[in-house]
Scaffold this active site. Structure first.
Site, short mmCIF file in Angstrom:
data_model
loop_
_atom_site.label_atom_id
_atom_site.label_comp_id
_atom_site.label_asym_id
_atom_site.label_seq_id
_atom_site.Cartn_x
_atom_site.Cartn_y
_atom_site.Cartn_z
CG HIS A 174 22.98 -22.88 26.00
ND1 HIS A 174 22.44 -24.00 26.57
CD2 HIS A 174 22.09 -22.28 25.37
CE1 HIS A 174 21.24 -23.79 25.99
NE2 HIS A 174 20.78 -22.89 25.34
CB SER A 206 19.13 -20.44 25.38
OG SER A 206 18.09 -20.83 25.06
#
Length: 254
Positions: free
Chosen positions: A178, A127
């Site tokens: 992230h 991610s």
């Protein structure tokens, strides 16, 4: 730019880095999670993000978590995101710079997790690297507008905002990965976009070569009416991936 119309063969041919990364995701999930082969289970234990182990000198864990995933839904979601948003960047930046952006952003996400996350924190997933790709796109939008048109820029902005919102409202998300992955992509933007070219559907041009001059009569053409598997199968696969992703997302909420 983000709508995939290539055949499976074309995808591998024109985007080999993206295809290889997805292949690694699938292979490690199959061998470690599904089949539970002892060697690969141990490999995942040695390669996952572990802040305590990293603090003890196992610095490879700042890179290796990018390739492992926590379950089928996690692997499919990240791989499908890479299928949608990776190919254009691989073509625009070139193989080397794309890989630098992807791994560099993933590294930045893992460093952020190590510095700010709890000591006991464990994490895996691509991610952060994928958010880094969005960081590169955002740099293009604000600094190199000639590389991306307005419609695709709006898609990037919308998906980035949705991704950031979901980062903070969904459970079991590596927020540090992230955020720092996105920042890493932005920071690498000036480097990797140097000499970048606008995206073109090169696979379609290669298919058209010689098509106008090769017109002729085929006496067996009426005997070839079979199911067009080469066109049908990729669409079927993408459709199944979408269904699995949706099922995985709903499964996390219910």
């Amino acid at each position: 730019m983000f709508f995939r119309t290539e055949s499976f063969q074309d995808f591998i041919r024109f985007y080999p880095i993206v295809a290889t990364l997805i292949g690694i995701h699938i292979f490690l999930w199959l061998t470690g999670d599904l089949l539970q082969i002892s060697y690969f289970v141990q490999l995942e234990r040695l390669g996952n993000g572990n802040n305590l182990a990293t603090a003890d000198g196992e610095y490879w864990r700042l890179i290796t978590p990018i390739f492992f995933h926590a379950g089928l839904a996690h692997m499919i979601f990240n791989s499908f995101s890479l299928v949608l948003f990776g190919p254009a960047l691989e073509q625009m930046l070139g193989k080397g710079k794309f890989l630098l952006a992807y791994l560099g952003a993933g590294f930045a996400g893992n460093v952020g997790t190590f510095l700010l996350g709890p000591d006991y924190y464990l994490h895996v997933g691509a991610s952060g690297a994928i958010f880094g790709l969005f960081g590169v796109y955002l740099y293009m939008i604000y600094a190199k507008k000639h590389l991306i048109d307005q419609a695709n820029a709006q898609i990037v902005l919308t998906i980035t905002v949705i991704g950031l919102v979901m980062t903070f409202i969904r459970p079991n998300i590596n927020i540090y990965g992230h955020i720092f992955g996105l920042i890493g992509g932005l920071a690498l933007g000036p480097i990797v976009t140097s000499g970048a070219k606008t995206f073109t559907m090169s696979f379609s041009r290669s298919r058209r070569r010689g098509s106008d001059s090769d017109i002729g009569f085929d006496p067996n053409r009426w005997n070839k009416r079979r199911i067009p598997w080469r066109r049908f199968l990729p669409k079927f696969i993408w459709g199944m991936l979408v269904i699995l992703i949706i099922a995985g997302l709903f499964g996390r909420f219910f």
